[in-house]
Design an enzyme around this catalytic site. Structure first.
Site, mmCIF file in Angstrom:
data_model
loop_
_atom_site.group_PDB
_atom_site.id
_atom_site.type_symbol
_atom_site.label_atom_id
_atom_site.label_comp_id
_atom_site.label_asym_id
_atom_site.label_seq_id
_atom_site.Cartn_x
_atom_site.Cartn_y
_atom_site.Cartn_z
ATOM 1 N N GLU A 160 -2.257 -1.089 2.112
ATOM 2 C CA GLU A 160 -1.430 -0.382 3.031
ATOM 3 C C GLU A 160 -1.989 1.076 3.177
ATOM 4 O O GLU A 160 -1.264 1.772 3.405
ATOM 5 C CB GLU A 160 0.084 -0.315 2.380
ATOM 6 C CG GLU A 160 -0.061 0.107 0.990
ATOM 7 C CD GLU A 160 -0.468 -0.565 -0.106
ATOM 8 O OE1 GLU A 160 0.036 -0.231 -1.259
ATOM 9 O OE2 GLU A 160 -0.999 -1.976 0.179
ATOM 10 N N ASP A 184 -0.637 6.469 2.611
ATOM 11 C CA ASP A 184 -0.231 5.176 2.120
ATOM 12 C C ASP A 184 1.301 5.155 1.924
ATOM 13 O O ASP A 184 2.072 6.008 1.844
ATOM 14 C CB ASP A 184 -0.766 5.290 0.563
ATOM 15 C CG ASP A 184 -0.260 4.089 -0.146
ATOM 16 O OD1 ASP A 184 -1.206 3.037 -0.191
ATOM 17 O OD2 ASP A 184 0.570 4.194 -1.119
#
Length: 497
Positions: free
Chosen positions: A409, A365
């Site tokens: 993301e 992430d």
């Protein structure tokens, strides 16, 4: 004048007596066609000689009271007889021969025209135009008579004059020597049904030479050849039949009209059947040739079709791959999307469960990505995600490794047949590679550049273990890495080796 008439009548009565004796000796016990024909010709010729000897009296002889003429004697003045004609002494006439009452020579036709010849003997070959039609598409059956005795030609002409076979008459063509016969056969050989061929003519084997010529030089095996000889000793029947390609062998002394008709019918039927077979063979050959041509065309078409199918298959495969990419790739980062990841995870789970092989998973992430978007804008955020995905893809370079965008993301890396140690080394490499990229991140609370946090999990798939457990453990590890300050990786469970 009276004395001349008496001499004429005297000679004529002697001729008539000779005619009666000849008829009694030949016709009474054996009433046959050839005997009667020869008697008639003998009388006609004798009458011509007598009238030539008494030119001043023959015109009135029929009115002379002393002249006696048999009422049964009929003289056909239109029949032309060769001066060299000799009645063969060995010609025995069969008693079965009967003269056809309908066989009457047309009085309006000149003798040479009626019989079809006028040559060096006073008789010539029949002039006939060669047929250009197929052998069974003509209106007459062509028959060639090759014999050096004109009487044989005349007798055969008379015997077969009204003969019909399958609604078609005969067309008789005459030749009087072997060489003359060869010339006629060369001209008409493709249309000739059968040949009545004398053996002994200008030479003892003239007829046999004609047989060789027809079979070996013209290569005509359709025409029927019937040998006829008055001298069987010159050409023994058994030897001729064995050595020559003939279809019948007959002695003239045994040839009656009935036998002649039987021979003709047999020859015509045989010729018809042979030609029909050849026609059918030709038609079959044409069909086979057409089939061969169609087969070649079919091969060419099949080959062309195979090429087209191959091209279409290749196009379809390319289209399928394109559709696959569209269906399984993330449009922005060009790595696998969430759907592809789910399918691939399930596939590898079942395969590795069978092999008892390890399966590792990394969840990555981007740290503080929301602040990055707010600070640099969404387009810069999209570019950041693209470069981030390429860093992960470069690290997980094995064909069986899969990098996918999991959502927003977050990205995942699935590593089949990879134990925890291998997964941890790959996590460390990923962290280092992103740091080296040096993407500025002014709003990050960890560093002045873009960083990431990773969660690592692994296990050996088991049928009783749910598939989602691997993802849940990696997600917990990621949560722990964020709690510990980000820009790092954590493993779940914590006590994993």
């Amino acid at each position: 004048m009276r004395e001349s008439n008496l001499k004429f009548c005297s000679h004529w009565n002697r001729v008539d007596a000779l005619r009666k004796n000849l008829a009694a000796d030949i016709l009474a016990p054996q009433k046959t066609f050839f005997a009667d024909f020869l008697c008639r010709q003998f009388l006609i010729r004798t009458f011509e000689i007598v009238t030539m000897a008494y030119p001043s009296t023959h015109a009135d002889a029929s009115r002379d009271e002393d002249m006696v003429i048999d009422e049964d004697m009929v003289i056909d003045e239109d029949v032309a007889i060769d001066e060299d004609m000799v009645i063969s002494e060995d010609m025995v006439i069969d008693e079965d021969m009967v003269i056809d009452e309908d066989m009457v020579i047309d009085e309006d036709i000149e003798p040479a025209e009626a019989l079809g010849f006028v040559n060096s003997r006073g008789i010539a070959p029949h002039s006939v135009q060669a047929s250009s039609q197929h052998p069974l598409n003509f209106d007459r059956w062509k028959v060639v008579i090759i014999d050096d005795e004109p009487a044989v030609h005349q007798a055969t002409q008379l015997a077969l004059r009204n003969f019909m076979f399958e609604g078609k008459p005969l067309e008789l063509i005459s030749a009087y020597s072997g060489e003359e016969g060869k010339a006629l056969i060369t001209r008409f050989h493709s249309d000739i049904a059968f040949i009545l061929l004398d053996v002994v003519m200008e030479s003892e084997d003239a007829g046999l030479k004609v047989v060789r010529y027809v079979r070996d030089e013209l290569h005509n095996h359709q025409v029927r050849i019937i040998l006829r000889t008055g001298q069987p000793g010159e050409a023994p029947e058994e030897s001729v039949i064995l050595d020559y390609d003939i279809n019948d062998y007959q002695l003239k002394v045994e040839l009656t009209r009935q036998r002649l008709l039987t021979t003709v019918l047999s020859a015509l039927r045989s010729f018809r059947d042979i030609v029909t077979i050849e026609q059918q063979r030709g038609e079959i050959a044409a069909v086979l040739e057409r089939m061969s041509y169609l087969q070649e065309q079919l091969k060419e078409y099949s080959y062309s079709l195979e090429i087209k199918v191959s091209q279409r298959t290749a196009d379809l495969e390319r289209a399928n791959r394109k559709l696959h990419r569209l269906a399984h790739l993330d449009g922005l980062t060009q790595v696998a999307n969430r759907r592809w990841f789910d399918e691939y995870l399930q596939e590898q789970w079942h395969r590795l469960a069978q092999d008892s092989q390890p399966l590792s998973l990394l969840i990555a992430d981007v740290d503080y990505f929301k602040g990055y978007n707010d600070r640099y804008g969404h387009q810069a955020g999209d570019e950041c995600l693209k470069q981030f995905a390429q860093v992960l893809k470069a690290i997980a370079a094995r064909p069986e490794d899969l990098v996918a965008r999991y959502g927003g993301e977050e990205f995942v890396i699935l590593l089949p047949k990879t134990p925890l140690e291998g997964a941890c080394r790959l996590a460390e490499k990923s962290l280092a590679a992103l740091r080296q990229l040096c993407l500025p991140h002014a709003t990050s609370e960890v560093a002045d550049r873009v960083t990431m946090s990773l969660g690592v999990s692994w296990l050996i798939p088991q049928p009783e273990v749910p598939l989602k457990s691997l993802v849940e453990m990696a997600d917990r590890a990621l949560y722990r890495a964020k709690q510990q300050g980000r820009d790092r990786y954590c493993v779940y469970p914590a006590d994993s080796p």
